[in-house]
Scaffold this motif. Structure first.
Motif, PDB file in Angstrom:
ATOM      1  N   TYR A   6      97.587 128.730-140.289  1.00 18.85           N
ATOM      2  CA  TYR A   6      98.737 128.719-139.389  1.00 18.85           C
ATOM      3  C   TYR A   6      99.689 127.598-139.778  1.00 18.85           C
ATOM      4  N   ARG A   7     100.977 127.861-139.620  1.00 18.88           N
ATOM      5  CA  ARG A   7     101.994 126.818-139.788  1.00 18.88           C
ATOM      6  C   ARG A   7     102.533 126.503-138.395  1.00 18.88           C
ATOM      7  N   VAL A   8     102.368 125.248-137.988  1.00 19.76           N
ATOM      8  CA  VAL A   8     102.832 124.776-136.687  1.00 19.76           C
ATOM      9  C   VAL A   8     104.039 123.888-136.942  1.00 19.76           C
ATOM     10  N   THR A   9     105.180 124.233-136.345  1.00 16.92           N
ATOM     11  CA  THR A   9     106.393 123.440-136.518  1.00 16.92           C
ATOM     12  C   THR A   9     106.901 122.989-135.156  1.00 16.92           C
ATOM     13  N   GLY A  10     107.649 121.901-135.177  1.00 18.90           N
ATOM     14  CA  GLY A  10     108.211 121.374-133.937  1.00 18.90           C
ATOM     15  C   GLY A  10     108.856 120.029-134.165  1.00 18.90           C
ATOM     16  N   LEU A  26      94.021 125.170-140.641  1.00 18.11           N
ATOM     17  CA  LEU A  26      93.053 126.263-140.602  1.00 18.11           C
ATOM     18  C   LEU A  26      92.535 126.374-139.178  1.00 18.11           C
ATOM     19  N   ALA A  27      92.559 127.577-138.623  1.00 18.47           N
ATOM     20  CA  ALA A  27      92.076 127.808-137.264  1.00 18.47           C
ATOM     21  C   ALA A  27      91.703 129.276-137.108  1.00 18.47           C
ATOM     22  N   THR A  28      90.978 129.575-136.050  1.00 13.68           N
ATOM     23  CA  THR A  28      90.586 130.956-135.799  1.00 13.68           C
ATOM     24  C   THR A  28      91.596 131.691-134.929  1.00 13.68           C
ATOM     25  N   LYS A  29      92.404 130.950-134.156  1.00 11.07           N
ATOM     26  CA  LYS A  29      93.430 131.566-133.315  1.00 11.07           C
ATOM     27  C   LYS A  29      94.576 130.575-133.106  1.00 11.07           C
ATOM     28  N   PRO A  30      95.749 131.047-132.707  1.00  9.22           N
ATOM     29  CA  PRO A  30      96.926 130.169-132.565  1.00  9.22           C
ATOM     30  C   PRO A  30      96.714 128.996-131.605  1.00  9.22           C
ATOM     31  N   SER A  31      96.018 129.215-130.510  1.00  9.53           N
ATOM     32  CA  SER A  31      95.812 128.117-129.551  1.00  9.53           C
ATOM     33  C   SER A  31      94.973 126.992-130.160  1.00  9.53           C
ATOM     34  N   GLU A  32      94.056 127.334-131.034  1.00 10.02           N
ATOM     35  CA  GLU A  32      93.254 126.323-131.723  1.00 10.02           C
ATOM     36  C   GLU A  32      94.126 125.533-132.701  1.00 10.02           C
ATOM     37  N   ALA A  33      95.055 126.209-133.356  1.00  9.81           N
ATOM     38  CA  ALA A  33      95.977 125.533-134.269  1.00  9.81           C
ATOM     39  C   ALA A  33      96.862 124.547-133.516  1.00  9.81           C
ATOM     40  N   VAL A  34      97.304 124.914-132.320  1.00 10.91           N
ATOM     41  CA  VAL A  34      98.127 124.014-131.499  1.00 10.91           C
ATOM     42  C   VAL A  34      97.322 122.778-131.118  1.00 10.91           C
ATOM     43  N   GLU A  35      96.083 122.967-130.691  1.00  7.65           N
ATOM     44  CA  GLU A  35      95.231 121.832-130.324  1.00  7.65           C
ATOM     45  C   GLU A  35      95.007 120.901-131.515  1.00  7.65           C
ATOM     46  N   LYS A  36      94.783 121.477-132.691  1.00  4.02           N
ATOM     47  CA  LYS A  36      94.602 120.657-133.893  1.00  4.02           C
ATOM     48  C   LYS A  36      95.879 119.889-134.235  1.00  4.02           C
ATOM     49  N   ALA A  37      97.037 120.511-134.032  1.00  2.00           N
ATOM     50  CA  ALA A  37      98.311 119.838-134.300  1.00  2.00           C
ATOM     51  C   ALA A  37      98.488 118.642-133.372  1.00  2.00           C
ATOM     52  N   TYR A  38      98.229 118.841-132.072  1.00  2.00           N
ATOM     53  CA  TYR A  38      98.305 117.724-131.126  1.00  2.00           C
ATOM     54  C   TYR A  38      97.357 116.602-131.531  1.00  2.00           C
ATOM     55  N   SER A  39      96.150 116.957-131.897  1.00  2.00           N
ATOM     56  CA  SER A  39      95.146 115.977-132.275  1.00  2.00           C
ATOM     57  C   SER A  39      95.551 115.202-133.528  1.00  2.00           C
ATOM     58  N   LYS A  48     101.462 110.555-127.602  1.00  2.00           N
ATOM     59  CA  LYS A  48     100.902 111.322-126.498  1.00  2.00           C
ATOM     60  C   LYS A  48     101.420 112.749-126.620  1.00  2.00           C
ATOM     61  N   ARG A  49     100.744 113.670-125.970  1.00  3.64           N
ATOM     62  CA  ARG A  49     101.145 115.079-126.036  1.00  3.64           C
ATOM     63  C   ARG A  49     102.564 115.310-125.534  1.00  3.64           C
ATOM     64  N   GLU A  55     107.335 124.105-131.419  1.00  2.00           N
ATOM     65  CA  GLU A  55     108.386 125.119-131.363  1.00  2.00           C
ATOM     66  C   GLU A  55     107.925 126.478-131.882  1.00  2.00           C
ATOM     67  N   GLU A  56     107.032 126.469-132.874  1.00  2.00           N
ATOM     68  CA  GLU A  56     106.594 127.746-133.448  1.00  2.00           C
ATOM     69  C   GLU A  56     105.194 127.614-134.026  1.00  2.00           C
ATOM     70  N   VAL A  57     104.406 128.650-133.828  1.00  2.88           N
ATOM     71  CA  VAL A  57     103.082 128.765-134.439  1.00  2.88           C
ATOM     72  C   VAL A  57     103.028 130.156-135.045  1.00  2.88           C
ATOM     73  N   ARG A  58     102.837 130.221-136.369  1.00  3.26           N
ATOM     74  CA  ARG A  58     102.759 131.538-136.993  1.00  3.26           C
ATOM     75  C   ARG A  58     101.714 131.529-138.096  1.00  3.26           C
ATOM     76  N   GLU A  59     101.103 132.684-138.262  1.00  2.00           N
ATOM     77  CA  GLU A  59     100.102 132.855-139.311  1.00  2.00           C
ATOM     78  C   GLU A  59     100.826 133.035-140.638  1.00  2.00           C
TER      79      GLU A  59
END
Length: 82
Positions: A6-10, A26-39, A48-49, A55-59
């Motif tokens: 996933y590519r997470v941009t913002g 690398l993640a199994t679903k978009p919500s996991e990719a968002v959590e990894k990005a925050y982390s 802080k979060r 802005e965007e999460v896409r495979e």
């Protein structure tokens, strides 16, 4: 579940300015990719979060990957069961 790229941009607030970011994760679903990005951004830049705007999460496909670490991990995937 299979691992996907996933590519997470913002934007993230650094000081008084908002700076753009783009992460390939690398993640199994978009919500996991968002959590990894925050982390990752929180630990790397001490943010802080509320200071991170996703802005965007896409495979993406393997051909679109720019980070060599991701490509190396994908090549190891056949050796290691997730």
């Amino acid at each position: 579940m299979s691992v996907r790229i996933y590519r997470v941009t913002g934007r993230m607030r650094i000081g008084m300015q908002w700076q753009r970011f783009s992460l390939e994760l690398l993640a199994t679903k978009p919500s996991e990719a968002v959590e990894k990005a925050y982390s990752e951004l929180g630990s790397r830049h001490k943010l802080k979060r509320s200071m991170i705007r996703i802005e965007e999460v896409r495979e993406i496909s393997k051909d679109e990957v720019k980070r060599t670490e991701i490509l190396q991990l994908l090549s190891m995937e056949s050796l290691v069961k997730w």
